[in-house]
Structure formats: structure tokens, C-alpha cells
Write an enzyme that holds these catalytic residues in place. Sequence first.
Site, mmCIF file in Angstrom:
data_model
loop_
_atom_site.group_PDB
_atom_site.id
_atom_site.type_symbol
_atom_site.label_atom_id
_atom_site.label_comp_id
_atom_site.label_asym_id
_atom_site.label_seq_id
_atom_site.Cartn_x
_atom_site.Cartn_y
_atom_site.Cartn_z
ATOM 1 N N GLU A 124 9.610 1.401 10.454
ATOM 2 C CA GLU A 124 10.671 2.318 10.009
ATOM 3 C C GLU A 124 10.083 3.716 10.051
ATOM 4 O O GLU A 124 9.320 4.101 9.162
ATOM 5 C CB GLU A 124 11.123 1.958 8.581
ATOM 6 N N CYS B 287 14.199 10.351 5.714
ATOM 7 C CA CYS B 287 14.042 10.012 7.129
ATOM 8 C C CYS B 287 15.313 10.297 7.906
ATOM 9 O O CYS B 287 15.262 10.618 9.079
ATOM 10 C CB CYS B 287 13.640 8.558 7.270
ATOM 11 N N LYS C 179 0.868 -1.194 0.000
ATOM 12 C CA LYS C 179 0.000 0.000 0.000
ATOM 13 C C LYS C 179 0.889 1.223 0.000
ATOM 14 O O LYS C 179 1.430 1.612 1.028
ATOM 15 C CB LYS C 179 -0.916 -0.006 1.227
ATOM 16 N N GLU D 146 10.205 16.270 13.970
ATOM 17 C CA GLU D 146 10.672 16.082 12.600
ATOM 18 C C GLU D 146 9.918 17.049 11.684
ATOM 19 O O GLU D 146 8.689 17.069 11.686
ATOM 20 C CB GLU D 146 10.391 14.644 12.161
HETATM 21 P P1 NAD Z 1 2.543 8.571 7.084
HETATM 22 O O1 NAD Z 1 2.748 7.881 8.393
HETATM 23 O O2 NAD Z 1 1.599 9.692 7.002
HETATM 24 O O3 NAD Z 1 2.081 7.519 5.967
HETATM 25 C C1 NAD Z 1 2.850 6.367 5.669
HETATM 26 C C2 NAD Z 1 1.935 5.306 5.100
HETATM 27 O O4 NAD Z 1 1.076 4.846 6.135
HETATM 28 C C3 NAD Z 1 1.020 5.787 3.979
HETATM 29 O O5 NAD Z 1 0.914 4.779 3.008
HETATM 30 C C4 NAD Z 1 -0.298 6.014 4.689
HETATM 31 O O6 NAD Z 1 -1.413 5.903 3.843
HETATM 32 C C5 NAD Z 1 -0.265 4.881 5.708
HETATM 33 N N1 NAD Z 1 -1.084 5.086 6.900
HETATM 34 C C6 NAD Z 1 -1.238 6.219 7.603
HETATM 35 N N2 NAD Z 1 -2.081 5.996 8.647
HETATM 36 C C7 NAD Z 1 -2.427 4.697 8.596
HETATM 37 C C8 NAD Z 1 -3.272 3.873 9.390
HETATM 38 N N3 NAD Z 1 -3.917 4.339 10.459
HETATM 39 N N4 NAD Z 1 -3.403 2.576 9.055
HETATM 40 C C9 NAD Z 1 -2.729 2.081 7.993
HETATM 41 N N5 NAD Z 1 -1.954 2.810 7.188
HETATM 42 C C10 NAD Z 1 -1.786 4.113 7.488
HETATM 43 O O7 NAD Z 1 4.010 9.007 6.615
HETATM 44 P P2 NAD Z 1 4.389 9.857 5.328
HETATM 45 O O8 NAD Z 1 4.031 11.275 5.594
HETATM 46 O O9 NAD Z 1 3.879 9.179 4.117
HETATM 47 O O10 NAD Z 1 5.978 9.682 5.287
HETATM 48 C C11 NAD Z 1 6.869 10.539 5.920
HETATM 49 C C12 NAD Z 1 7.414 9.864 7.157
HETATM 50 O O11 NAD Z 1 8.034 8.625 6.801
HETATM 51 C C13 NAD Z 1 8.497 10.682 7.822
HETATM 52 O O12 NAD Z 1 8.293 10.646 9.209
HETATM 53 C C14 NAD Z 1 9.780 9.933 7.461
HETATM 54 O O13 NAD Z 1 10.828 10.122 8.362
HETATM 55 C C15 NAD Z 1 9.291 8.522 7.439
HETATM 56 N N6 NAD Z 1 10.200 7.660 6.677
HETATM 57 C C16 NAD Z 1 10.943 6.730 7.361
HETATM 58 C C17 NAD Z 1 11.861 5.931 6.679
HETATM 59 C C18 NAD Z 1 12.694 4.914 7.396
HETATM 60 O O14 NAD Z 1 13.266 4.035 6.754
HETATM 61 N N7 NAD Z 1 12.807 4.980 8.720
HETATM 62 C C19 NAD Z 1 11.989 6.057 5.291
HETATM 63 C C20 NAD Z 1 11.204 7.015 4.633
HETATM 64 C C21 NAD Z 1 10.309 7.806 5.341
#
Ligand code: NAD
Length: 490
Positions: free
Chosen positions: A251, A285, A176, A385
Amino acid sequence: MKTYQYFCDGQWRDPSSGLWFESDNPTRGAPWARIPRCNAEDVEAAVQAAHRCFSTGAWSRTNAAGRGRLLRRMGDVVVRHAEQLGAIETTDNGKRRSDIVEPLKTWLADSFYYYAGLADKVEGAVIPVDAPDLLNYTRREPYGVCACITAWNSPLLIAIWKMAPALAAGNTLVLKPSEHASASTLALMEVLAEADLPPGLVNVVTGFGPEAGAALVDHPLVRLLSFTGGFTGGSHVAAAAGRQAKPVIMELGGKSPQIVFRDADLELAVHGVASGIFPPSGQSCISGSRAIVHRSLYDQFVRSLCEVAGRARLGDPADPMTQVPPIANRSHFDRVLQAIETAKKEGAHCVLGGVPTHLPELGGWFIGPTVFTNVTPQMQIMREEIFGPVIAVLPFDDDEEAIRLANDTDYGLAAGLWTADTARAIGFADRIQAGTVYINNYYNATTQSPVGGFKRSGYGRENGLEGMLAYLQTKSIWVSTAPHQPNPFP
Ligand code: NAD
């Protein structure tokens, strides 16, 4: 506008809701694609397809060597189509073309080749148990259907980091991608048709976190979750997974420190710190968003950082000359600007950037490199962040203070140490609470080395052998070699 379908059981399908939503091109600030809004019904179809493929379908009859052959074909396809996939990702989330095309041709394709090689080399063990007439051995078995939920900043990278080890381990998948950048993951499935994937092996549902994402997390046939995203989404997913005792790989985000010690090579440190945040507009990230600099170097460091970052060329991420791309979506652009305003209100001094950059020929969502001084550890800019091109620089007086400030965060994803004394830095690395520590370099990652977070940056590891073991569960098997079973009630 391109209209996408979602991918289920080897077929392209319209969402059962009959609804699509728009995906924006951040360089232009305008929609360019329509993405299916999948709901629980679509998730049900995708999970059932993945379950069939795992339990009775082609995947259940594919041995480890066969999985390796398929993964090698997938790697070849990714190399062949790197330009096309990169172009779509650049359009969809504004990532610089060079930051995705070259990786796809090299170290992201290597993920497939690395795990292809590993697929038939994960062995169980014969355990020397302290019991007579018994043979005990272990096997490592796949979980079944894994759900992989990804973020918008690097959709292809994150999908491949999950897909390659999970498949090598023998699982099937439902992916997803983020609602803000789904197109490149769908395009990946289009080109992977050339690798001859069995139906149901990898399925992609698109849509919103609380709708498609939550339905996927809650589905009882989903046995393991791998999540990349922010802390808020991650903690919802972890709580939902906990209710069904599902394992999760998490992650999450970071607030990574860059410590510049008194003996650092200043030019090396300035370039390293600048390149540790600005080239993806801070949308990584591991962005090093807190620079902790020895007081003797502080003024010079801030001047040089502003000089270097102030020269960065903002522009079209498809143009190889562009050094800083746009912010990937409108809502995030607003959030970054809001965080900048809060920092100013809290008393931080903005010494570079801090306002939107208007590029009339493009029209998208740009913010130039932004540097804050006069910050305190309590300010929001030091604690949360921002995920934008915003760095806070604060001074320290002695090494103990530097380590204390570096660890004074809820997060623990990465850290950078800049010093001429590598031996001393190795000692400091042991004391940093982060999953990755870089000494006189930053941002490096390869397939072979595990990445992941400490504290609120998550748990579980991707890449390396650990990255594959995360998708396997251990079974212990006991075999009696005794001629008779003793009577329990003599
Ligand atoms: P987000 O948490 O808003 O969304 C991530 C994913 O989770 C999306 O596909 C979203 O639709 C899904 N999602 C959100 N709420 C959900 C729920 N309740 N149930 C199921 N799925 C759900 O994050 P974002 O804004 O897309 O990404 C940015 C974040 O990702 C930043 O905090 C960044 O640091 C982190 N990130 C971490 C890594 C790593 O390897 N640690 C890598 C890239 C990005």
C-alpha cells in the site's frame, strides 16, 4: 518523557541493544517519548513467539468461531479506549484528535467486528474435476507469521486494517510501526490486554526501517508481508521479499487527481477538493494533490479554493476547532518546504501559503494550505508525492485531455471526478487508472469496500472480503474414491 518498551510474547521488554530513540510531538516541536530501538535479536524473539503461537500455541487450537470471538473483544476494547488511544496518536504524530477518536469508536472498531463475522464464513469449494473416482476440494489456510510494517501518518488505522483480517484468517503477527510514530501502536497493545490475547499472537517491534524492518522482512519464518509506506521503502521491501518468494501486500503513495468538469457544481467541487487534501495537512495517501479544472471555471475555482483554504484555522490537533494540524515530524516538514521551493524555482506560481506558519503559543511544525498555479505536467510538484498541504491546479480544454492528464502519473491510488452528469462520470471512472474513484465525493472509506493502488501505488487490497483473502492461501486436496490404484507399469 514517557519511556516505552516493545511487546513480545505477551510481555513488555527492553530492547536488547539497550538503546531508545526520541519521538517528537510535532505540535510542540519537542520530544515527548522514548521508543525502543529494536534490532535483529528482538525481531528474532518476536518472530519466534508468533511462530510458536501459530504452530503449537493457543492460536493453533483456536477455531474460526473462536477467532471471531477474540476479534469482537478487540473491537470492544478499541471502542472503550478510543479517547486515550486518540490522545496518544495526536501527541505523537499531530493527527487531529477528531480524525482518530471517532473512527476508532465507529468504522475502525467495525473492522474487528466485520472480520470477526467473516472468520467462520470463508469456505473452500468442491471442484467438479474432469477425472473419474476422485473428489477434489479446496481449503483456505493462513500463512503463519505475517509481518505488518506501517507508516507514520495513520498508525492505528493502518495497524487495524492489517491486524483484523490477518487474525481472522488465522495468522499471527509481528507489527513494525514507523520510527516517527510508534507510540499509539504500543498503546494499542497495552489496552488489548483486556481482550485476553494469547501470548505471541500479536507482537510489536519498534525501530528503524533498515534495522528492525529489514530483519523482519528477511526472517525466514515470516511468510507474508503487508507494507504501508512510501515507494522507496516499499520497493526495498518488495525486492527483499522477492529474494525469498514471499507474498507482499503493498500500500504505497499517490499523486491523486481531482478533475473538475465544466458542468460541476463549483462550490461542491471547491469544498470537496479542499477537504480532499488540507484537513490532514496533505498527510494522507489519497490526498488529491493535482486539481485538473476545466478552463471555463479555472480562474473562479482558484479564487474560491484560495478563499476557502485561506480561512482554515491551523492549530493544536487536540483542539476540536483546529482545521489544519502540524506536519508530523521535523524531517518531513523540511521535505515539504523543499518541495515548495523547487516548485517556485521551476516556475510555478504560489498563490496561497508556501511558507511555514509560526504559531508562537505552540512552537511546532506548521505549513498552511498552499496552492500553485502555472504548473506543467513535467514539474516535480505534478509528478512526486509531497505528502503535505500543497495542491497544484492546472486547466484543461476537453474531456480527453482531462483523462490524459489525470492518468499522466506513475501513481494510481485514487481520483475524484466532479460533474453534474453522473452517468458520464461512471464512463470516465472506467478509464481512470486508480484503485479508487470518487464521483462528487472524496475520502470515503469503510471496512466493507476494498482499497489499494494501481501502478506505483501498490498491489493487493485491504478491507472487504478481498482484504481477508489476501491473508489466506488455497490448498487443493485430492481424494481417491476408486477401490484400486491402477498399475502404472502393466
Ligand atoms: P516509509 O516507506 O518511509 O516507511 C514506512 C514503514 O516502512 C516504516 O515503518 C519504516 O520503518 C519501514 N521501512 C522503511 N524502509 C524499510 C526497509 N528497507 N525494510 C523494512 N522496513 C522499512 O513511509 P512513511 O514515510 O512512513 O509513510 C508515508 C508514505 O506512506 C507515503 O508515501 C504515503 O502515501 C504512504 N501511505 C500509503 C497508504 C496506503 O494505504 N496506500 C496509507 C498511508 C500512507
